[in-house]
Enzyme design. Sequence first.
Site, short mmCIF file in Angstrom:
data_model
loop_
_atom_site.label_atom_id
_atom_site.label_comp_id
_atom_site.label_asym_id
_atom_site.label_seq_id
_atom_site.Cartn_x
_atom_site.Cartn_y
_atom_site.Cartn_z
N TRP A 133 10.45 -10.30 1.13
CA TRP A 133 10.30 -10.46 -0.32
C TRP A 133 9.53 -9.29 -0.92
CZ3 TRP A 133 5.88 -10.88 -3.35
CH2 TRP A 133 6.05 -11.32 -4.67
N HIS A 134 8.54 -8.80 -0.13
CA HIS A 134 7.68 -7.74 -0.63
C HIS A 134 8.40 -6.41 -0.78
CE1 HIS A 134 4.36 -10.50 0.32
NE2 HIS A 134 3.68 -9.80 -0.56
N GLY A 135 9.38 -6.18 0.06
CA GLY A 135 10.04 -4.89 -0.07
C GLY A 135 11.22 -4.74 0.86
N PHE B 247 7.14 -4.54 -6.12
CA PHE B 247 7.81 -5.69 -5.54
C PHE B 247 8.54 -6.47 -6.65
CE2 PHE B 247 5.73 -4.12 -2.14
CZ PHE B 247 4.39 -4.40 -2.03
N GLY C 240 8.99 -13.99 3.69
CA GLY C 240 7.86 -13.59 2.85
C GLY C 240 7.62 -12.09 2.94
#
Lengths: 304, 477
Positions: free
Chosen positions: B322-324, B477, B319
């Site tokens: 996923w953001h960066g 993102f 998770g």
Amino acid sequence: MIKQRFLAKHRIAFTLVAIFVCFFAGDRIISRQFRYLIEKSNFPLARVYTGREDSQMLVVGNSRALKSISIENMERDLTKTCANLGVNGLRAEMLHAMLRDHAKLNGHPEKLILEVSYLKNQWDDAAGAEFLVWSQFGLHTQSVLRARLPKQIIASQIANLRMYGSQQFFRTVSAKNASQQNEFSNRAIDPTALSAISALGDEQFSLDTKVVDDLDDLLDEWESAGVEVTLVLAPYLDVYRNKVTNLEGWIKHLEAGLQRAVIDASELINDQKLFSDHVHLNRQGRDMMTDYLVERMKTASSSD
Amino acid sequence: MFFNSLPFLVFLPVFLVCFFSTGGRLRLGVCLLGSYVFYGWWDVRFLSLIVVSTLIDFYIGGKLAVVENERLRKRLLLLSLVSNLGLLFTFKYFNFFIGSLIEATESVGIELDWPTVNIILPVGISFFTFQTLSYTIDVYRRRLNYEASLLKFAVFVAFFPQLVAGPIVRACDFLPQLSRDSRFTWRNFTIGCSQIVSGFFKKCVIADSLAPYVDVVFASTDTQSSPTVLLGILFYAFQIYCDFAGYSDIAIGLARVMGFHFLENFRRPYFASSFSDFWQRWHISLSSWLRDYLYIPLGGNRMGPRRTHINLMLTMLIGGLWHGAAWTFVGWGFLHGFYLIAQRLLFKIPSLMQIATSPHWPGRFSRFLSGVFVFLAVCVAWVFFRATSFENAIAIFDRLFEFDQFRLSGVQNKIIAAKGFALIIVLVFFEVLASQIRVKARLVISPTFMVVYFCTLLLGIAWLGNFDSAAFIYFQF
């Protein structure tokens, strides 16, 4: 009964109209109240733009003017009233417009002290937008903003509240007294900040000839109205000053463009404890700078 | 194009007129064209990516519906996973992993000369790849019938309100709605507009007012005092909430105006009394996606405590990633994984559970305290999320605990700080009020309430709104 049925049937249309009307009415009413607060405020620029600024001496420039020159010391030593109109991040076009509006709304002071480092900065939209609140009072200020930020001027004409969202407005309503200068602490520059500045690359100050010409015209107008003009460059921290490779040349270029001398105090203070950061003095440093400036002004007056 | 920009203000009414003037396939065509115009406004090359992703998953979905052989079905699913995640990896993570590998090998004296690629990160790629994956996985699991219409499927993938920054909409929720021709209703229009205006208020007024203060704190940490840094962290917690929740509100509101119902994406997350509660309130569409497609398939909490903890940590690490493409995001995910595991271990203590669940004052007080603790812990994690590097994050904590300058006079810009505080208080007040009164119901039945609601927010936006087209944080993102 018919009226109630009509209202019920067109409820949505009436609600939309009510939102529209209430929004614009609310905008105008609240803006009017904000304008009233400005007209009563003791904040220096509020006094300038509402025609209540009658100080005999004016200090003008960006945050370096605000933090380098103490109005209390100036008033004590030169026995004339003084106002400091320094504004964080002030750009040349805005400063010149402000001075022209000052002349129109308040007349001319006896002395003008101009801290010249603002001339090295290019126009900045965010810094310019800070003056939206003053555009309703000063024609020259409004004219600059119309040219530079036309969308914002139009938006502020549609919703007057747009003029009151800036830091300038919040400072105006929160100003308890005439001066911001007691805000500034006596904190010395942090050692970690010093090493960050040492790691900076070399810098060169720029000078826009159009801006210099405009300043020259402005100073001619003011001097012909009997104002005694003093140009000064406030101290820089030595570590930073050494990074500005063209500082001497920049000052000479400015003096040549204005045909006037600049009091170069950039090397006046070498004690790092008298700086709050690399371009601003702390309170102790400010007192030292002001004493020096007063001496120079007295010398200049006596030699005249 | 950004929601808070002039082109969008022109685009939206034109789109809505075309949308409601048409029906059936023509309306879907309008939706698709409008969505492609919206997305292509950033860079028309991005469109090829979304078209490829659409075609691949539409084809795979169709095949999964007819193929019975389990091995073949698994291969088709794998193909979808590889192609979607492959696209995501190439555009978002390739340079990151190559760079990290080179750094790791250099630290043990091995020099690698592997090239990196010069790629622009397509806006919203993380969102639409997860969205299309949810379709193929649900079709594979036979929880969803495949979509036979390419047009409808393409609209599902590219629908512009939620394309670039969510919420991540599930196919089972949205595809059936696309089959119905929604009429214009004043109820939908009113509720939708209220959410749009509330979203703009959160983004343009609150988030963008806090941003300058936060940017200075994180960019020049060395020169800031403790109170300044503390305020910077606090302000960032609200900046990211208002920025992201604001975008979600606008997206959900826009969809509602068109007659589509999306689930809420945020539910007063800073009121959470535990970390698991936080993740049921924050970015709900992502956390539920990770729960349904990662955590539960990994075994969830069904395979003993040790495996549960591993699954939790893995889910949160992914998770975070996923953001960066940066280790700071992994660090943020790690912290949240740690918090969730620690919470599970603490809740095993019977006396603690007894106090926490008591309806009397010890329970209420402990829930209040735990709410404060959760908020502070989340703020600590946000430092890693916002910092440009681990060094930057550590510098922030260093300055925070420099107690020699712990005075309010150390706050650099008191005007911005005071304004930020006032706006946070306004936000908290409205969130509490919204939890007590049913805003949507009142908007529909009470014209007076509607006038007051809209005028208050619109006047606030007119006064303090920032329209310099500052991008929404989650666009990156």
